[in-house]
Design an enzyme around this catalytic site. Structure first.
Site, PDB file in Angstrom:
ATOM      1  N   ASN A 102     -35.728 162.434 -19.515  1.00 32.80           N
ATOM      2  CA  ASN A 102     -35.606 162.688 -20.958  1.00 32.80           C
ATOM      3  C   ASN A 102     -36.310 163.992 -21.298  1.00 32.80           C
ATOM      4  O   ASN A 102     -36.873 164.656 -20.427  1.00 32.80           O
ATOM      5  CB  ASN A 102     -36.145 161.505 -21.761  1.00 32.80           C
ATOM      6  CG  ASN A 102     -37.609 161.242 -21.453  1.00 32.80           C
ATOM      7  OD1 ASN A 102     -38.464 162.087 -21.686  1.00 32.80           O
ATOM      8  ND2 ASN A 102     -37.897 160.071 -20.879  1.00 32.80           N
ATOM      9  N   ASP A 107     -36.611 153.419 -19.802  1.00 33.23           N
ATOM     10  CA  ASP A 107     -36.504 151.969 -19.933  1.00 33.23           C
ATOM     11  C   ASP A 107     -35.778 151.349 -18.739  1.00 33.23           C
ATOM     12  O   ASP A 107     -36.063 150.238 -18.332  1.00 33.23           O
ATOM     13  CB  ASP A 107     -35.753 151.619 -21.224  1.00 33.23           C
ATOM     14  CG  ASP A 107     -36.594 151.940 -22.447  1.00 33.23           C
ATOM     15  OD1 ASP A 107     -37.818 151.702 -22.388  1.00 33.23           O
ATOM     16  OD2 ASP A 107     -36.049 152.451 -23.447  1.00 33.23           O
ATOM     17  N   PRO A 116     -40.595 148.222 -15.327  1.00 28.86           N
ATOM     18  CA  PRO A 116     -41.736 147.445 -15.851  1.00 28.86           C
ATOM     19  C   PRO A 116     -42.322 148.163 -17.061  1.00 28.86           C
ATOM     20  O   PRO A 116     -42.315 149.398 -17.123  1.00 28.86           O
ATOM     21  CB  PRO A 116     -42.731 147.439 -14.688  1.00 28.86           C
ATOM     22  CG  PRO A 116     -42.344 148.573 -13.809  1.00 28.86           C
ATOM     23  CD  PRO A 116     -40.863 148.791 -14.001  1.00 28.86           C
ATOM     24  N   ASP A 117     -42.808 147.414 -18.012  1.00 28.15           N
ATOM     25  CA  ASP A 117     -43.443 148.007 -19.194  1.00 28.15           C
ATOM     26  C   ASP A 117     -44.937 148.197 -18.891  1.00 28.15           C
ATOM     27  O   ASP A 117     -45.699 147.224 -18.800  1.00 28.15           O
ATOM     28  CB  ASP A 117     -43.239 147.101 -20.416  1.00 28.15           C
ATOM     29  CG  ASP A 117     -43.652 147.805 -21.691  1.00 28.15           C
ATOM     30  OD1 ASP A 117     -44.731 148.432 -21.706  1.00 28.15           O
ATOM     31  OD2 ASP A 117     -42.889 147.744 -22.673  1.00 28.15           O
ATOM     32  N   PHE A 167     -47.565 154.753 -27.982  1.00 30.54           N
ATOM     33  CA  PHE A 167     -46.830 155.766 -28.740  1.00 30.54           C
ATOM     34  C   PHE A 167     -45.429 155.241 -29.029  1.00 30.54           C
ATOM     35  O   PHE A 167     -44.873 154.480 -28.223  1.00 30.54           O
ATOM     36  CB  PHE A 167     -46.743 157.085 -27.951  1.00 30.54           C
ATOM     37  CG  PHE A 167     -47.777 158.093 -28.388  1.00 30.54           C
ATOM     38  CD1 PHE A 167     -49.116 157.874 -28.116  1.00 30.54           C
ATOM     39  CD2 PHE A 167     -47.411 159.241 -29.087  1.00 30.54           C
ATOM     40  CE1 PHE A 167     -50.079 158.783 -28.533  1.00 30.54           C
ATOM     41  CE2 PHE A 167     -48.371 160.146 -29.504  1.00 30.54           C
ATOM     42  CZ  PHE A 167     -49.705 159.927 -29.234  1.00 30.54           C
ATOM     43  N   LYS A 183     -43.597 147.627 -32.541  1.00 29.79           N
ATOM     44  CA  LYS A 183     -44.183 147.853 -31.212  1.00 29.79           C
ATOM     45  C   LYS A 183     -45.619 147.334 -31.122  1.00 29.79           C
ATOM     46  O   LYS A 183     -46.037 146.798 -30.092  1.00 29.79           O
ATOM     47  CB  LYS A 183     -44.173 149.363 -30.918  1.00 29.79           C
ATOM     48  CG  LYS A 183     -43.514 149.676 -29.599  1.00 29.79           C
ATOM     49  CD  LYS A 183     -43.050 151.086 -29.505  1.00 29.79           C
ATOM     50  CE  LYS A 183     -41.569 151.155 -29.826  1.00 29.79           C
ATOM     51  NZ  LYS A 183     -40.946 152.400 -29.469  1.00 29.79           N
TER      52      LYS A 183
HETATM   53  O1  C5P Z   1     -41.071 150.208 -25.095  1.00 37.28           O
HETATM   54  P1  C5P Z   1     -41.042 151.460 -25.906  1.00 37.28           P
HETATM   55  O2  C5P Z   1     -40.501 152.643 -25.149  1.00 37.28           O
HETATM   56  O3  C5P Z   1     -40.354 151.250 -27.198  1.00 37.28           O
HETATM   57  O4  C5P Z   1     -42.584 151.781 -26.275  1.00 37.28           O
HETATM   58  C1  C5P Z   1     -43.193 153.011 -26.166  1.00 37.28           C
HETATM   59  C2  C5P Z   1     -44.623 152.883 -25.717  1.00 37.28           C
HETATM   60  O5  C5P Z   1     -44.699 152.060 -24.560  1.00 37.28           O
HETATM   61  C3  C5P Z   1     -45.210 154.187 -25.304  1.00 37.28           C
HETATM   62  O6  C5P Z   1     -46.612 154.105 -25.509  1.00 37.28           O
HETATM   63  C4  C5P Z   1     -44.877 154.256 -23.825  1.00 37.28           C
HETATM   64  O7  C5P Z   1     -45.775 155.107 -23.116  1.00 37.28           O
HETATM   65  C5  C5P Z   1     -45.042 152.812 -23.412  1.00 37.28           C
HETATM   66  N1  C5P Z   1     -44.137 152.383 -22.340  1.00 37.28           N
HETATM   67  C6  C5P Z   1     -44.637 152.030 -21.111  1.00 37.28           C
HETATM   68  N2  C5P Z   1     -43.814 151.585 -20.125  1.00 37.28           N
HETATM   69  C7  C5P Z   1     -42.483 151.460 -20.335  1.00 37.28           C
HETATM   70  C8  C5P Z   1     -41.956 151.817 -21.576  1.00 37.28           C
HETATM   71  C9  C5P Z   1     -42.800 152.273 -22.553  1.00 37.28           C
HETATM   72  O8  C5P Z   1     -45.860 152.152 -20.919  1.00 37.28           O
HETATM   73  N3  C5P Z   1     -41.713 151.029 -19.363  1.00 37.28           N
END
Ligand code: C5P
Length: 408
Positions: free
Chosen positions: A216, A285, A313-314, A333, A347
């Site tokens: 991105n 994602d 993974p998140d 963020f 979030k």
């Molecule tokens: O899940 P989303 O992208 O909407 O949330 C954004 C936040 O989550 C940011 O702080 C980003 O760094 C973190 N994030 C993460 N791991 C992911 C997706 C997002 O740490 N896989």
């Protein structure tokens, strides 16, 4: 990177002692002036052998002070006048001999005299050593530098690398921009002194095959600015960066990764060892389920490959779910294209973190400016448009206040 007002209103006495690194003092003067400082140059007799006072006067826009016997000072006390006006004295370059003089409290020429005469609690002394690696490594110099620190001076560098003498090693004076940034950091309030902060930055790159991938537009600038601002505030900072082309801020430990999975693997064990975690990275994602081992070729049939995707993974949510004794205070963020506050608040709940910082992704990716909206349980705070480094410093202030050991 510096912003125009970083040294606004600061008066710096820049002292040059004799060494080939005097050539860097010209650039340093320009950098300090550009950052808003007024600079009074003072040179030892030896320094004038390496660079002329004419050059230094032109760049600082002030006559250079060269002698304690200069009768133009009405009270004939250049050493007192110079040190009383200064917000800091920076000796760059500081030769081995000059450091020895400082340690001994010598006062037989203007520069060492004014260092000795300075009001020690009001006028800090910063010293940028510059010398051959053998001179630097010599026990006498090391002893002197240790004593200089013990006497309250801040020693900047030295750096390592090629030396004017042709040798390679420790002893190079830091570059002009590095010294400028050290000085800027020196004046910042130490809001995170003694604390540890982990930050992710940049995009991730999810391979499709050995030559292609999904990524991105995140440049990493916001996350790198946060790393720098936290280091300036006295934190011990670790930065986990996706693929970006940015220099590492000074005093920041950097780990480079490519994919979301690699970022996850790097961050999770580190998170438990840090008190604060700021997830700035624009983590992909999804990733292709199976990256091809070889480049996927067109076969002429007009058929297009179908990518099977799987979720990454998140990282932030996983850190936020660590057991309490191993969980850092987390900041997320939200890079959105619309409905910033609603998405950020969503979030906050979904990730289980105390603070989410919203920004409009398409408006900020790659730019040097940004606008931030801080969203927490109590409400919203907007940090109005400004350079990312300024916003990062404001954010660090907010993080320091909200996460202070008293309130957590
Ligand atoms: O899940 P989303 O992208 O909407 O949330 C954004 C936040 O989550 C940011 O702080 C980003 O760094 C973190 N994030 C993460 N791991 C992911 C997706 C997002 O740490 N896989």
């Amino acid at each position: 990177m510096s912003t125009p007002l970083d040294l606004q209103g600061r008066h710096i006495v820049l002292g040059l002692s004799g060494g080939i690194a005097c050539y860097k003092a010209a650039e340093l003067t320009r950098e300090l002036v550009k950052a808003g400082a007024t600079v009074q140059v003072v040179m030892t007799e030896a320094a004038t052998q390496f660079i002329t006072p004419v050059t230094m006067q032109a760049l600082s826009n002030r006559p250079v002070a060269l002698s304690q016997w200069d009768a133009r000072e009405p009270n004939n006390m250049a050493h007192i006048n110079l040190s009383r006006e200064a917000d800091a004295i920076l000796i760059a370059p500081a030769s081995a001999d000059f450091i020895a003089r400082l340690v001994q409290g010598r006062a037989d020429e203007l520069l060492s005299l004014l260092c000795l005469a300075r009001p020690i609690d009001r006028c800090p002394l910063l010293v940028a050593p510059a010398m051959n690696r053998e001179m630097w490594a010599h026990p006498a110099t090391q002893r002197n530098v240790a004593q200089l620190r013990a006497d309250g001076a801040t020693v900047l560098g030295p750096g390592a690398g090629d030396q004017a003498c042709g040798e390679i090693g420790d002893g190079r004076m830091l570059e002009a921009e590095e010294l400028r940034d050290e000085l800027i950091a020196f004046f910042r309030p130490k809001l995170l002194a003694g604390r540890t902060l982990l930050v992710t930055a940049g995009p991730t790159f999810e391979a499709i095959d050995p030559v292609r991938g999904i990524t991105n537009h995140s440049s990493g600038k916001m996350g790198f600015a946060i790393a720098r601002a936290a280091a300036e505030a006295g934190a011990d900072v670790t930065l986990v960066a996706g693929p970006v082309h940015l220099p590492t801020p000074r005093h920041v430990r950097r780990i480079d990764v490519q994919s979301a999975q690699q970022m996850f693997d790097a961050v999770l064990p580190l998170a438990a060892r840090h008190q604060l975690f700021v997830a700035t990275a624009a983590v992909a994602d999804w990733r292709p389920m199976n990256a091809a081992d070889q480049k996927i070729k067109k076969d002429g049939s007009g058929r297009v490959p179908v990518l099977q995707m799987t979720e990454n993974p998140d990282i932030l949510a996983s850190v936020a779910r660590l057991p309490e004794d191993r969980r850092p205070w987390c900041v997320g963020f939200a890079a959105e294209s619309e409905n910033l506050v609603r998405h950020a608040r969503d979030k906050l709940r979904r990730k289980g973190v105390p603070l989410v910082v919203g920004n409009i992704g398409p408006a900020t990716f790659g730019q040097d400016h940004n606008t931030l909206v801080l969203v927490d349980e109590a409400g919203e705070t907007t940090l109005p448009e400004g350079p990312k480094l300024h916003l990062a410093r404001e954010l660090v202030r907010e993080i320091a206040r909200r996460s202070s050991p008293k309130t957590t």
